[in-house]
Design an enzyme around this catalytic site. Structure first.
Site, PDB file in Angstrom:
ATOM      1  N   ASP A  13      -2.541-131.411 -19.832  1.00 45.50           N
ATOM      2  CA  ASP A  13      -1.840-131.042 -18.593  1.00 45.50           C
ATOM      3  C   ASP A  13      -0.675-130.097 -18.820  1.00 45.50           C
ATOM      4  OD1 ASP A  13      -3.600-132.742 -17.249  1.00 45.50           O
ATOM      5  OD2 ASP A  13      -2.288-134.468 -17.544  1.00 45.50           O
ATOM      6  N   LYS A  16      -2.998-125.361 -18.819  1.00 41.17           N
ATOM      7  CA  LYS A  16      -4.067-124.527 -19.409  1.00 41.17           C
ATOM      8  C   LYS A  16      -4.817-123.760 -18.311  1.00 41.17           C
ATOM      9  CE  LYS A  16      -5.815-128.262 -21.253  1.00 41.17           C
ATOM     10  NZ  LYS A  16      -4.717-129.207 -20.985  1.00 41.17           N
ATOM     11  N   GLY A  40      -8.611-131.927 -15.795  1.00 37.92           N
ATOM     12  CA  GLY A  40      -8.287-131.427 -14.464  1.00 37.92           C
ATOM     13  C   GLY A  40      -7.419-130.205 -14.663  1.00 37.92           C
ATOM     14  N   HIS A  41      -7.981-129.030 -14.454  1.00 35.51           N
ATOM     15  CA  HIS A  41      -7.264-127.775 -14.698  1.00 35.51           C
ATOM     16  C   HIS A  41      -6.953-127.117 -13.357  1.00 35.51           C
ATOM     17  CE1 HIS A  41      -9.122-127.501 -19.018  1.00 35.51           C
ATOM     18  NE2 HIS A  41      -8.391-128.575 -18.821  1.00 35.51           N
ATOM     19  N   GLN A 224      -7.883-131.166 -22.488  1.00 31.87           N
ATOM     20  CA  GLN A 224      -6.979-132.157 -23.104  1.00 31.87           C
ATOM     21  C   GLN A 224      -5.915-131.443 -23.962  1.00 31.87           C
ATOM     22  OE1 GLN A 224     -10.679-133.170 -23.365  1.00 31.87           O
ATOM     23  NE2 GLN A 224     -10.133-133.668 -21.291  1.00 31.87           N
TER      24      GLN A 224
END
Ligand code: GDP
Ligand code: IMO
Ligand code: MG
Length: 442
Positions: A13, A16, A40-41, A224
């Site tokens: 988080d 990225k 979750g990007h 990650q």
């Protein structure tokens, strides 16, 4: 044949998604190399926010090829849901999305096993996303996995499914006391997914090899972060894949000699979701302030992220294991207005001072972080795009964390939007070899 690998330098988080979307402008191909829909990007374009889980964060740019590599574990239901959500917002996938036939499938029993195993662990749980990631990678390594290409071979798929469901159900029922899964139903569901996804399944490594031979620019997208890496992270409080730069080679089927740069994404402070040691965690009003101002809630599970000060040891470790050639520092604006900002420069444990990240989890869990204190700045940095327009104290903070961590910044992010970025160095330039492990003066 330039490949720029983008990795999270902390516990995920870091931002990225934003940086990959920004860099995609200069790339031809964006390829995810590990993880699954535990990621979750977030990409913000104008007023629109997109949260990508499996689909590479380059998908919002027209005409770029997006690949899901063999190192990714794919839940086809989640992938199709994500595609449909994007299609409804005007994104098209024809010709732009390729999924490696060798990518392993997340099966319903993986999810059931993930949830059952976490529940059995009770207080000792890892705090997984419950998406079946760990069990899917465990099956891959123990050679009991089913792959994307198997969706195109109904008989072979049925045989593997029958065999693996029997094992999984034995564990679910007899060991965990959980409900079994139904292989007949899974077969029908997965065959339907296969029909829908067939045109996207291909040999991604071959495609990449040809693209690189033609001089195309490839962004390898990590999910990650370094400290969630199964080898280099805070094991066992990690994910089950290799987010570090080496994972890009195995997870895409490219050789290490194709990689010309590795960019670490570094938050200007630190966050972590789930269980595990976090030396600089702030369980006080400052931690809450960072959470509120940084909107630190999980993009996948919505869980509140644990927040703390910047940790030099964490970044130095990331610089070493990834061979970082540059970093993008994100969320500088979140620190605006804080009177004093701390930087962790060592850990003290049982009278010993650690200046490099110890491998021993019990040290990380019980150590006392050693801080230096920097004066904060009162001015807003939101949306600043020129380095010399930053407040002097913000520049001093940035220079200090980079020097102590042994990293060179090429981007500084001052907001969630694409344009809220200071670009110091363009991507895909010649890499600068850093002496990242050399001890520096303070
Ligand atoms: P990822 O998993 O590394 O892609 O990061 P996430 O998307 O899970 O979390 C990063 C969050 O910070 C998202 O909500 C982004 O929109 C947001 N973000 C990224 N860069 C910045 C920044 O420089 N400033 C602020 N305020 N928010 C940012
Ligand atoms: P992105 O790509 C932050 C964490 C989980 C848990 C551990 C193991 O958005 O940075 P898993 O479901 O992978 O078996 O959970 O890893 N985790 C993440 N934390 N960002 C992520 O992804 C994460 N993906 C997994 O919270 O602690
Ligand atoms: Mg995220």
């Amino acid at each position: 044949m330039p490949v720029l690998v983008v990795v999270g330098a902390q516990w995920g988080d870091e931002g990225k998604g934003k940086i990959i979307d920004l860099l995609t402008e200069r790339a031809d191909v964006v390829a995810r190399y590990q993880g699954g829909h535990n990621a979750g990007h977030t990409v913000v374009v104008g007023k629109d926010e997109f949260i990508l889980h499996l689909i590479p964060s380059g998908i919002l740019h027209k005409g770029k090829k997006c690949l899901i590599g063999n190192g990714v574990v794919v839940d086809p239901a989640a992938l199709i849901e994500e595609m449909d959500g994007l299609i409804a917002r005007g994104i098209r996938f024809e010709g732009s999305l390729m999924i490696s036939g060798n990518a392993h499938l997340i099966m319903p029993y993986h999810k059931a096993l993930d949830v059952a195993s976490e529940s059995l662990k009770g207080e000792k749980k890892i705090g997984t996303t419950g998406r079946g990631i760990g069990p899917a990678y465990a099956d891959k390594i123990s050679r009991a996995g089913i792959r994307m290409a198997d969706l195109l071979d109904p008989q072979g798929f049925r045989d593997k499914l029958r065999q693996h469901t029997a094992t999984a159900n034995f564990l679910l029922e007899k060991y965990y006391g959980a409900a079994p899964v139904d292989d007949g139903r899974i077969y029908d569901e997965y065959m339907a997914y296969g029909k829908r996804l067939a045109k996207h399944i291909d040999d991604a490594s071959l495609f990449l090899g040809e693209a690189l031979r033609k001089g195309r620019k490839v962004l390898a997208e990590g999910a990650q972060g370094t400290h969630l890496d199964v080898d280099h992270g805070t094991y066992p409080f990690v994910t089950s894949s290799s987010p570090t730069a080496g994972g890009a080679c195995t997870g895409l089927g490219i050789g290490p000699t194709t990689i010309t740069g590795v960019m670490g994404i570094v938050k200007a402070y630190t966050t972590r979701v789930g269980s595990g040691p976090f030396p600089t965690e702030l369980q006080d009003a400052t931690g809450e302030l960072l959470r509120d101002r940084g909107r630190e809630y999980g993009a996948t599970t919505g869980r509140a992220r644990r927040c703390g000060w910047y940790d030099v040891l964490v970044i130095r470790h990331a610089a070493r294991v990834n061979g970082l050639t540059s970093v993008a520092i994100t969320k500088l604006d979140v620190l605006d207005g804080i009177d004093e900002i701390k930087i962790c420069v060592g850990y003290k444990h049982k009278g010993k001072l650690y200046e490099e990240m110890p491998a021993d989890l019990s040290v990380l869990e019980a150590c006392t972080p050693q801080y230096i204190t920097m004066p904060g700045w009162k001015e807003s940095t939101v949306g600043v795009t020129k380095y010399d327009k930053l407040p002097k104290k913000a520049r001093t903070y940035l220079e200090k964390i980079c020097r102590l961590s042994g990293v060179k910044p090429s981007l500084i992010s001052t907001g969630a939007r694409r344009d809220e970025t200071i670009i110091l160095e363009r991507p895909f330039q010649k890499p600068v070899v850093r002496k990242s492990t050399v001890r520096r003066k303070r």
